[in-house]
Design an enzyme around this catalytic site. Structure first.
Site, mmCIF file in Angstrom:
data_model
loop_
_atom_site.group_PDB
_atom_site.id
_atom_site.type_symbol
_atom_site.label_atom_id
_atom_site.label_comp_id
_atom_site.label_asym_id
_atom_site.label_seq_id
_atom_site.Cartn_x
_atom_site.Cartn_y
_atom_site.Cartn_z
ATOM 1 N N CYS A 51 9.051 -6.354 2.156
ATOM 2 C CA CYS A 51 8.829 -7.564 1.377
ATOM 3 C C CYS A 51 7.774 -8.389 2.100
ATOM 4 O O CYS A 51 8.004 -8.814 3.247
ATOM 5 C CB CYS A 51 10.140 -8.334 1.226
ATOM 6 S SG CYS A 51 9.936 -9.797 0.209
ATOM 7 N N CYS A 91 3.259 -11.878 -4.334
ATOM 8 C CA CYS A 91 3.948 -10.622 -3.997
ATOM 9 C C CYS A 91 3.139 -9.821 -2.969
ATOM 10 O O CYS A 91 2.109 -9.196 -3.303
ATOM 11 C CB CYS A 91 4.222 -9.768 -5.240
ATOM 12 S SG CYS A 91 5.383 -8.428 -4.867
ATOM 13 N N GLY A 92 3.646 -9.801 -1.762
ATOM 14 C CA GLY A 92 2.907 -9.139 -0.663
ATOM 15 C C GLY A 92 2.806 -7.642 -0.853
ATOM 16 O O GLY A 92 1.728 -7.053 -0.672
HETATM 17 O O1 PYC Z 1 6.295 -10.272 -1.420
HETATM 18 O O2 PYC Z 1 6.540 -8.097 -1.281
HETATM 19 C C1 PYC Z 1 6.871 -9.199 -1.727
HETATM 20 C C2 PYC Z 1 8.009 -9.277 -2.654
HETATM 21 C C3 PYC Z 1 8.733 -8.261 -3.192
HETATM 22 C C4 PYC Z 1 9.703 -8.812 -4.011
HETATM 23 C C5 PYC Z 1 9.549 -10.183 -3.962
HETATM 24 N N1 PYC Z 1 8.511 -10.447 -3.127
#
Ligand code: PYC
Length: 323
Positions: free
Chosen positions: A88, A251-252
């Site tokens: 995440c 979302c990373g």
């Molecule tokens: O930032 O990778 C991310 C992520 C995955 C689900 C929610 N955020």
């Protein structure tokens, strides 16, 4: 009454609830092994910490565990309202900024073992620096973090999916979770359209499953990204997460998947900065490095601590372990 201390942060609007010590023994082995035990024997911990009535669908949990890799300072398992995440990105940024707030890490490189591999976080020094004589403390803490992710790659290209007679196309890519990345949906990616975006992305996900479209080795594609253009960044996205909540951050892992596709298409060069904006307006900066066959994305963003407290679990409460 069980007591579970927590620290909440948000990264570009997306919350992370950090639990520093598991309230049970997860045994020895890799973080992936610990995740398996957590899933099998203590899944009620996940629902207790995140689900209603004390939590909400949008919360992501980060449970710190001992890493097996001796080069890592921390191990972490991320989880949400319906299950567990491989990696995440926003959560790692939140984790490192929270540890900085707690005085447990200093600016520099921090290696973290996740169930899907080791990521390398860099906590950036405060900018501007503190005035001479003042010390870093809980009042001011560094909160800008870059995360060098595990390798990302595109698995499938330009896959058609039909929802209610409308056919759209997308790539399937890995960035630490599995994503379907779609551009030709024709929808407005803005806060006024969240209901329609959520409904459409969920239907896309259902169609992927119905048509047997998966990630590598049959892995379920549990995140859907709908992209649009924006004057504020290189791209804007709506990202639907597995529990039907949308990601408030860009979302990373989703940005990592996007970077891998851009690189594969020759639209991004090594070291070039890509700005990805979320539907709420927050921005991550991303870039790629190439190591042999591997595309290694790095994502940079900021997180803010916003609450600390203690979860109280009263055994008499019928919803003590969440709804
Ligand atoms: O930032 O990778 C991310 C992520 C995955 C689900 C929610 N955020």
């Amino acid at each position: 009454m069980k007591r579970i201390p927590f620290l909440d942060s948000h990264t570009g609007g997306e919350p992370t609830r950090l639990i520093e010590t598991p309230p049970f023994d997860l045994g020895t082995g890799s973080v992936a092994d610990k995740l398996s035990r957590l899933k099998k024997d203590h899944d009620d911990f996940r629902t207790t910490v995140l689900n209603e009535p004390r939590g909400s669908d949008v919360l992501v949990g980060a449970l710190l565990v001992e890493p097996a890799d001796p080069t890592c300072q921390f191990g972490v398992v991320f989880f949400n309202n319906v299950g567990y995440l491989g990696m995440c990105g926003h959560g790692t940024i939140g984790l490192i900024a929270s540890l900085a707030y707690l005085g447990k890490v200093q600016p520099g490189v921090i290696r973290v073992e996740t169930p899907v591999g080791v990521v390398e976080a860099t906590l950036h020094p405060l900018n501007p620096p503190l005035p001479a004589g003042e010390e870093l403390g809980v009042r001011v803490y560094p909160n800008r973090v870059s995360v060098k992710n595990i390798p990302a790659y595109r698995h499938l290209t330009h896959i058609p999916v039909t929802v209610d007679g409308k056919t759209v196309h997308g790539d399937v890519a890995w960035g630490g979770n599995w994503f379907f990345l779609c551009h030709d949906h024709g929808m407005d990616v803005n806060m006024g359209n969240l209901e329609a975006l959520t409904e459409f992305a969920w239907r896309v996900r259902e169609q992927l499953t119905a048509n047997g479209i998966t990630g590598a080795n049959g892995a379920e594609i549990d995140h859907v990204e709908l992209f649009a253009s924006t004057p504020d960044a290189d791209s804007k996205s709506f990202v639907l997460c597995p529990g039907n909540a949308y990601d408030r951050s860009p979302c990373g892992t989703g940005t990592s998947a996007k970077l891998a596709c851009l690189y594969a298409d020759g639209k991004l060069s090594v070291g070039q900065i890509w700005k990805q904006q979320s539907v709420v307006g927050s921005i991550f900066e991303g870039s790629v490095q190439v190591d042999g066959e591997n595309i290694i994305p790095t994502i940079t963003g900021e997180a803010w601590v916003m609450a600390e407290g203690v979860i109280l679990v009263d055994e008499r409460d019928p919803f003590a372990n969440g709804i």
